[in-house]
Design a protein around this motif. Structure first.
Motif, PDB file in Angstrom:
ATOM      1  N   PHE A 137       0.927  -1.410  -0.045  1.00  0.00           N
ATOM      2  CA  PHE A 137       0.034  -0.006   0.058  1.00  0.00           C
ATOM      3  C   PHE A 137       0.796   1.045  -0.047  1.00  0.00           C
ATOM      4  N   GLU A 138       0.479   2.187  -0.809  1.00  0.00           N
ATOM      5  CA  GLU A 138       1.329   3.676  -0.637  1.00  0.00           C
ATOM      6  C   GLU A 138       1.063   4.034   0.596  1.00  0.00           C
ATOM      7  N   LEU A 139       0.043   4.109   1.167  1.00  0.00           N
ATOM      8  CA  LEU A 139      -0.220   4.473   2.323  1.00  0.00           C
ATOM      9  C   LEU A 139      -1.460   3.853   3.385  1.00  0.00           C
ATOM     10  N   ILE A 140      -0.841   3.400   4.724  1.00  0.00           N
ATOM     11  CA  ILE A 140      -2.045   2.785   5.342  1.00  0.00           C
ATOM     12  C   ILE A 140      -2.127   3.719   6.683  1.00  0.00           C
ATOM     13  N   LEU A 141      -3.403   4.306   6.976  1.00  0.00           N
ATOM     14  CA  LEU A 141      -3.939   4.878   8.079  1.00  0.00           C
ATOM     15  C   LEU A 141      -4.073   4.115   9.155  1.00  0.00           C
ATOM     16  N   LEU A 142      -3.527   4.091  10.410  1.00  0.00           N
ATOM     17  CA  LEU A 142      -3.930   3.294  11.600  1.00  0.00           C
ATOM     18  C   LEU A 142      -4.441   4.264  12.692  1.00  0.00           C
ATOM     19  N   GLY A 143      -5.266   3.973  13.467  1.00  0.00           N
ATOM     20  CA  GLY A 143      -5.767   4.603  14.752  1.00  0.00           C
ATOM     21  C   GLY A 143      -4.880   3.676  15.980  1.00  0.00           C
ATOM     22  N   LEU A 144      -4.869   4.032  17.203  1.00  0.00           N
ATOM     23  CA  LEU A 144      -4.381   3.516  17.928  1.00  0.00           C
ATOM     24  C   LEU A 144      -5.396   3.007  19.078  1.00  0.00           C
ATOM     25  N   GLY A 145      -5.614   1.977  19.501  1.00  0.00           N
ATOM     26  CA  GLY A 145      -6.504   1.627  20.394  1.00  0.00           C
ATOM     27  C   GLY A 145      -6.073   1.955  21.787  1.00  0.00           C
ATOM     28  N   LYS A 192       4.165   3.831   3.292  1.00  0.00           N
ATOM     29  CA  LYS A 192       4.133   4.758   4.567  1.00  0.00           C
ATOM     30  C   LYS A 192       3.043   4.453   5.469  1.00  0.00           C
ATOM     31  N   ILE A 193       3.211   4.815   6.712  1.00  0.00           N
ATOM     32  CA  ILE A 193       2.016   4.564   7.720  1.00  0.00           C
ATOM     33  C   ILE A 193       1.918   5.778   8.496  1.00  0.00           C
ATOM     34  N   LEU A 194       0.581   6.092   8.601  1.00  0.00           N
ATOM     35  CA  LEU A 194       0.428   7.515   9.501  1.00  0.00           C
ATOM     36  C   LEU A 194      -0.324   6.749  10.694  1.00  0.00           C
ATOM     37  N   VAL A 195      -0.030   6.947  11.984  1.00  0.00           N
ATOM     38  CA  VAL A 195      -0.773   6.639  12.992  1.00  0.00           C
ATOM     39  C   VAL A 195      -1.436   7.671  13.611  1.00  0.00           C
ATOM     40  N   LEU A 196      -2.599   7.778  13.822  1.00  0.00           N
ATOM     41  CA  LEU A 196      -3.356   8.875  14.179  1.00  0.00           C
ATOM     42  C   LEU A 196      -4.033   8.898  15.593  1.00  0.00           C
ATOM     43  N   VAL A 197      -3.520   9.880  16.344  1.00  0.00           N
ATOM     44  CA  VAL A 197      -3.658   9.484  18.000  1.00  0.00           C
ATOM     45  C   VAL A 197      -4.265  11.163  18.260  1.00  0.00           C
ATOM     46  N   LYS A 198      -5.590  11.053  18.755  1.00  0.00           N
ATOM     47  CA  LYS A 198      -6.106  12.314  19.016  1.00  0.00           C
ATOM     48  C   LYS A 198      -6.956  12.102  20.510  1.00  0.00           C
ATOM     49  N   GLY A 199      -6.841  13.158  21.265  1.00  0.00           N
ATOM     50  CA  GLY A 199      -7.514  13.380  22.622  1.00  0.00           C
ATOM     51  C   GLY A 199      -6.622  12.881  23.906  1.00  0.00           C
ATOM     52  N   GLU A 200      -7.018  13.329  24.814  1.00  0.00           N
ATOM     53  CA  GLU A 200      -6.482  13.185  26.139  1.00  0.00           C
ATOM     54  C   GLU A 200      -6.357  11.679  26.591  1.00  0.00           C
ATOM     55  N   GLY A 201      -7.578  11.007  26.100  1.00  0.00           N
ATOM     56  CA  GLY A 201      -7.528   9.463  26.421  1.00  0.00           C
ATOM     57  C   GLY A 201      -6.889   8.617  25.892  1.00  0.00           C
ATOM     58  N   LYS A 202      -5.793   9.130  24.997  1.00  0.00           N
ATOM     59  CA  LYS A 202      -4.888   8.386  24.414  1.00  0.00           C
ATOM     60  C   LYS A 202      -3.343   8.586  24.793  1.00  0.00           C
ATOM     61  N   GLN A 203      -3.344   9.726  25.835  1.00  0.00           N
ATOM     62  CA  GLN A 203      -1.919   9.846  26.462  1.00  0.00           C
ATOM     63  C   GLN A 203      -1.462   8.627  26.884  1.00  0.00           C
ATOM     64  N   GLU A 204      -2.084   7.954  27.534  1.00  0.00           N
ATOM     65  CA  GLU A 204      -1.280   6.526  28.252  1.00  0.00           C
ATOM     66  C   GLU A 204      -0.868   5.682  27.285  1.00  0.00           C
ATOM     67  N   ILE A 205      -1.595   5.424  26.324  1.00  0.00           N
ATOM     68  CA  ILE A 205      -1.180   4.255  25.322  1.00  0.00           C
ATOM     69  C   ILE A 205      -0.078   4.862  24.382  1.00  0.00           C
ATOM     70  N   LEU A 206      -0.212   6.116  24.198  1.00  0.00           N
ATOM     71  CA  LEU A 206       0.777   6.973  23.179  1.00  0.00           C
ATOM     72  C   LEU A 206       2.015   6.797  23.873  1.00  0.00           C
ATOM     73  N   LYS A 207       2.143   7.113  25.267  1.00  0.00           N
ATOM     74  CA  LYS A 207       3.304   7.117  25.876  1.00  0.00           C
ATOM     75  C   LYS A 207       3.999   5.805  26.140  1.00  0.00           C
ATOM     76  N   LYS A 208       3.250   4.486  26.150  1.00  0.00           N
ATOM     77  CA  LYS A 208       3.579   3.304  26.236  1.00  0.00           C
ATOM     78  C   LYS A 208       4.116   2.834  24.966  1.00  0.00           C
ATOM     79  N   PHE A 209       3.422   3.159  23.786  1.00  0.00           N
ATOM     80  CA  PHE A 209       3.972   3.143  22.414  1.00  0.00           C
ATOM     81  C   PHE A 209       5.171   3.585  22.176  1.00  0.00           C
ATOM     82  N   LEU A 210       5.363   4.794  22.333  1.00  0.00           N
ATOM     83  CA  LEU A 210       6.829   5.705  22.116  1.00  0.00           C
ATOM     84  C   LEU A 210       7.898   5.146  23.122  1.00  0.00           C
TER      85      LEU A 210
END
Ligand code: 6PG
Length: 251
Positions: A137-145, A192-210
């Motif tokens: 795929f040229e581009l895959i969009l992914l959310g982060l649960g 290319k992949i874009l991971v889309l992370v929006k909102g304060e509810g994703k703070q914790e999982i984004l930190k764990k991911f990074l």
């Protein structure tokens, strides 16, 4: 180089990601290949898709050169309120001039999820060029649960170690609903992949991911570290509040 992180003001998130998608479509065009784009579902991307329907963005993508896929789908009828295809249709497809034959939903009208996954695997095989031994795929969009899932690849799933399938049946352990999802083989071969992370509810999982807090089985998004140079996280300002600066200085 690790996964890069772009932080956007919440009010600029949708337009900023839309502009990145447009740039990826231009890259495909300049390389003379179709823009094969896999869309994410859930709540985050609707505003991004709407941003793509507003002038001048609405004419920035060559929709005739574009092939639209879904990264995953809930196993419900298209008209169901939880259908990702229904969301994509409402926020994007109704408002742009993409030829219907360029749109590839996951067919939830088939007899079973297994039939749906097999059917989608065949569609991907037919419509997406093979590069390095797998559809690219040229581009895959992914959310982060919030549990670290991407597409519908959930923690503890056998799908996480499936190296051959293109699309798989999946059960969301959070509500025991059935889904069909693109598989790791496809995700890990994207240009290319874009991971889309929006909102304060994703703070914790984004930190764990990074920070890499876990493993692929407990935090499936960590599989993206295998192709870090192809992955950009787009996070809004709410998702990065309290995040250590070093994690978002384009790690
Ligand atoms: C889905 C999505 C899923 C989603 C994440 C984040 O079908 O739900 O494809 O992978 O991207 O769960 O969802 P939100 O954007 O709703 O937080």
């Amino acid at each position: 180089m690790g996964i890069s992180v772009e932080v956007l003001e919440s009010r600029m998130f949708a337009s900023g990601v839309a502009d990145e998608i447009i740039q990826c479509s231009r890259d495909a065009k300049s390389d003379g290949v179709p823009f094969s784009l896999s869309l994410s579902g859930g709540r985050t991307p609707g505003s991004i898709y709407r941003a793509l329907t507003i002038s001048p963005r609405s004419t920035a993508i060559d929709w005739v050169n574009t092939k639209l896929f879904l990264g995953d789908e809930r196993w419900v009828p298209f008209e169901d309120g939880s259908s990702n295809y229904r969301m994509v249709n409402e926020t994007l497809l109704k408002s742009v001039s993409i030829p219907p034959e360029n749109v590839f939903p996951i067919n939830t009208a088939l007899d079973s999820e297994e039939a749906g996954a097999l059917d989608y695997s065949k569609i991907i095989e037919k419509e997406v060029p093979v590069v390095d031994g797998a559809p690219r795929f040229e581009l895959i969009l992914l959310g982060l649960g919030e549990d670290g899932h991407i597409a519908s690849l959930f923690p503890g799933s056998k799908n996480l170690t499936d190296t051959e399938s293109l699309a798989v049946v999946s059960t969301n352990p959070n509500d025991n609903t059935q889904r069909v999802s693109i598989a790791p083989k496809v995700i890990l071969n994207a240009r290319k992949i874009l991971v889309l992370v929006k909102g304060e509810g994703k703070q914790e999982i984004l930190k764990k991911f990074l920070t890499g807090d876990g493993d692929i089985n407990t935090l499936p998004a960590l599989m993206l570290n295998q192709i870090a140079d192809k992955v950009t996280v787009f996070a809004d300002s709410e998702a990065v509040v309290n995040l250590p600066r070093n994690l978002i200085e384009n790690s």
